[in-house]
Design a protein around this motif. Structure first.
Motif, PDB file in Angstrom:
ATOM      1  N   UNK A   6      24.356 -38.428  31.310  1.00 27.98           N
ATOM      2  CA  UNK A   6      24.384 -39.531  30.407  1.00 27.98           C
ATOM      3  C   UNK A   6      24.638 -39.117  29.120  1.00 27.98           C
ATOM      4  N   UNK A   7      24.734 -40.032  28.253  1.00 27.14           N
ATOM      5  CA  UNK A   7      24.918 -39.775  26.762  1.00 27.14           C
ATOM      6  C   UNK A   7      24.413 -40.965  26.005  1.00 27.14           C
ATOM      7  N   UNK A   8      23.263 -40.737  24.977  1.00 29.63           N
ATOM      8  CA  UNK A   8      22.651 -41.701  24.252  1.00 29.63           C
ATOM      9  C   UNK A   8      23.167 -41.212  22.690  1.00 29.63           C
ATOM     10  N   UNK A   9      22.922 -42.355  21.807  1.00 26.56           N
ATOM     11  CA  UNK A   9      23.235 -41.978  20.507  1.00 26.56           C
ATOM     12  C   UNK A   9      22.679 -42.985  19.615  1.00 26.56           C
ATOM     13  N   UNK A  10      22.328 -42.506  18.390  1.00 28.21           N
ATOM     14  CA  UNK A  10      21.730 -43.446  17.340  1.00 28.21           C
ATOM     15  C   UNK A  10      22.414 -43.134  15.985  1.00 28.21           C
ATOM     16  N   UNK A  11      22.971 -43.878  15.425  1.00 30.19           N
ATOM     17  CA  UNK A  11      23.757 -43.674  14.408  1.00 30.19           C
ATOM     18  C   UNK A  11      23.810 -44.884  13.344  1.00 30.19           C
ATOM     19  N   UNK A  12      24.034 -44.267  11.986  1.00 28.35           N
ATOM     20  CA  UNK A  12      24.083 -45.195  10.756  1.00 28.35           C
ATOM     21  C   UNK A  12      25.507 -44.891  10.269  1.00 28.35           C
ATOM     22  N   UNK A  13      26.412 -46.036  10.211  1.00 30.43           N
ATOM     23  CA  UNK A  13      27.512 -45.958   9.731  1.00 30.43           C
ATOM     24  C   UNK A  13      27.632 -46.945   8.644  1.00 30.43           C
ATOM     25  N   UNK A  14      29.021 -46.440   7.855  1.00 32.14           N
ATOM     26  CA  UNK A  14      29.455 -47.475   6.957  1.00 32.14           C
ATOM     27  C   UNK A  14      30.546 -48.341   7.115  1.00 32.14           C
ATOM     28  N   UNK A  15      30.830 -49.340   6.567  1.00 29.39           N
ATOM     29  CA  UNK A  15      31.717 -49.998   6.959  1.00 29.39           C
ATOM     30  C   UNK A  15      32.276 -50.781   5.885  1.00 29.39           C
ATOM     31  N   UNK A  16      33.773 -50.703   5.668  1.00 32.84           N
ATOM     32  CA  UNK A  16      34.397 -51.381   4.602  1.00 32.84           C
ATOM     33  C   UNK A  16      35.412 -52.427   5.106  1.00 32.84           C
ATOM     34  N   UNK A  17      35.297 -53.518   4.316  1.00 31.69           N
ATOM     35  CA  UNK A  17      36.320 -54.521   4.741  1.00 31.69           C
ATOM     36  C   UNK A  17      37.331 -54.661   3.716  1.00 31.69           C
ATOM     37  N   UNK A  18      38.570 -54.635   4.216  1.00 37.31           N
ATOM     38  CA  UNK A  18      39.834 -55.158   3.404  1.00 37.31           C
ATOM     39  C   UNK A  18      40.346 -56.483   3.972  1.00 37.31           C
ATOM     40  N   UNK A  19      39.438 -57.438   3.623  1.00 38.83           N
ATOM     41  CA  UNK A  19      39.716 -58.773   4.005  1.00 38.83           C
ATOM     42  C   UNK A  19      39.108 -59.154   5.100  1.00 38.83           C
ATOM     43  N   UNK A  20      38.934 -60.269   5.641  1.00 40.82           N
ATOM     44  CA  UNK A  20      38.027 -60.884   6.631  1.00 40.82           C
ATOM     45  C   UNK A  20      38.901 -61.678   7.613  1.00 40.82           C
ATOM     46  N   UNK A  21      40.125 -62.090   7.106  1.00 37.15           N
ATOM     47  CA  UNK A  21      40.965 -63.074   7.837  1.00 37.15           C
ATOM     48  C   UNK A  21      41.726 -62.342   9.041  1.00 37.15           C
ATOM     49  N   UNK A  22      42.178 -63.235   9.744  1.00 34.22           N
ATOM     50  CA  UNK A  22      42.628 -62.909  11.151  1.00 34.22           C
ATOM     51  C   UNK A  22      43.983 -61.902  10.839  1.00 34.22           C
ATOM     52  N   UNK A  23      44.019 -60.879  11.831  1.00 32.64           N
ATOM     53  CA  UNK A  23      45.143 -60.005  11.543  1.00 32.64           C
ATOM     54  C   UNK A  23      44.622 -58.585  10.575  1.00 32.64           C
ATOM     55  N   UNK A  24      43.686 -58.752   9.942  1.00 34.20           N
ATOM     56  CA  UNK A  24      43.177 -57.721   9.111  1.00 34.20           C
ATOM     57  C   UNK A  24      42.291 -56.776   9.679  1.00 34.20           C
ATOM     58  N   UNK A  25      42.220 -55.540   9.304  1.00 36.94           N
ATOM     59  CA  UNK A  25      41.759 -54.258   9.998  1.00 36.94           C
ATOM     60  C   UNK A  25      40.362 -53.723   9.018  1.00 36.94           C
ATOM     61  N   UNK A  26      39.120 -53.722   9.871  1.00 34.34           N
ATOM     62  CA  UNK A  26      37.893 -53.194   9.416  1.00 34.34           C
ATOM     63  C   UNK A  26      37.968 -51.548   9.561  1.00 34.34           C
ATOM     64  N   UNK A  27      37.596 -51.010   8.594  1.00 34.88           N
ATOM     65  CA  UNK A  27      37.701 -49.384   8.687  1.00 34.88           C
ATOM     66  C   UNK A  27      36.145 -48.832   9.120  1.00 34.88           C
ATOM     67  N   UNK A  28      35.755 -48.446  10.060  1.00 32.96           N
ATOM     68  CA  UNK A  28      34.417 -48.093  10.261  1.00 32.96           C
ATOM     69  C   UNK A  28      34.340 -46.269  10.517  1.00 32.96           C
ATOM     70  N   UNK A  29      33.556 -45.684  10.033  1.00 25.69           N
ATOM     71  CA  UNK A  29      33.537 -44.248   9.962  1.00 25.69           C
ATOM     72  C   UNK A  29      31.880 -43.814   9.891  1.00 25.69           C
TER      73      UNK A  29
END
Length: 201
Positions: A6-29
């Motif tokens: 098994x594998x468990x993880x605990x992470x703190x990530x940052x997320x940047x939105x380039x718009x919030x409408x349909x068809x847009x993409x959020x980038x998570x890293x």
């Protein structure tokens, strides 16, 4: 005599939105500290110990305009464990007497490609705090591996390999390629002014 259970993880990530409408993409890293557990075949090994590993990656979230979005990513992970067992090689003999005279230390790396969904509980555009569940299938590929084998009584190194043989138990579709299902619960802190978020998964 060891395999990943098994594998468990605990992470703190940052997320940047380039718009919030349909068809847009959020980038998570971001990155995570990994803790893995391994099952022990008592006929072949003993004293299995896991050491801390890590994971870094990127995930794109495609917005559908609803609470459920689609995700596609890529992760690199490093894992490390050790156990006592036997050593099978030319010039070496042993008995299956449960003395486990050799110490094995294994380090391996893999690439994961997760494809899945994200179902939000609250609307992230209007909530300072939100939660969601995520899941899907992750395709795994084993990269470089390294082993260190030493005699437990003398401490002398018997073998040190930069590319030992290590495959998945299931060889479908290939010895170093496999897949697994994943499921997670996430708490997220949203900054509505900047469009960025911080979350723990």
């Amino acid at each position: 005599g060891c395999g990943r259970l098994g594998l468990t993880q605990c992470a703190a990530w940052s997320q940047k939105r380039f718009g919030v409408g349909k068809g847009r993409i959020k980038h998570r890293r971001g990155g995570a500290v990994l803790g893995a557990s391994f099952y022990n075949d008592k006929r072949l090994s003993a004293k299995v110990k896991t050491k801390p590993g890590f994971d870094i990656g990127y995930k794109a979230e495609y917005l559908t305009g609803k609470h459920c979005n689609f995700t596609l990513g890529i992760d690199y992970s490093y894992q490390h464990f050790s156990f006592k067992g036997y050593y099978d090689s030319a010039g070496y003999t042993y008995l299956f007497d449960k003395t486990f005279p050799y110490f094995h230390e294994v380090k391996f790396q893999e690439i994961n490609v997760p494809i899945g969904f994200k179902e939000s509980i609250q609307d992230e555009k209007f909530a300072n705090h939100s939660g969601y569940v995520c899941g899907g299938v992750s395709f795994r590929y084993l990269l470089k591996m390294n082993t260190l084998i030493s005699n437990d009584s003398t401490g002398f190194t018997i073998d040190e390999g930069n590319q030992p043989t290590m495959d998945f138990e299931s060889n479908i579709p290939a010895p170093r390629i496999n897949s697994c299902l994943y499921l997670g619960c996430v708490f997220q802190r949203n900054n509505r002014d900047t469009g960025q978020s911080l979350f723990v998964e």
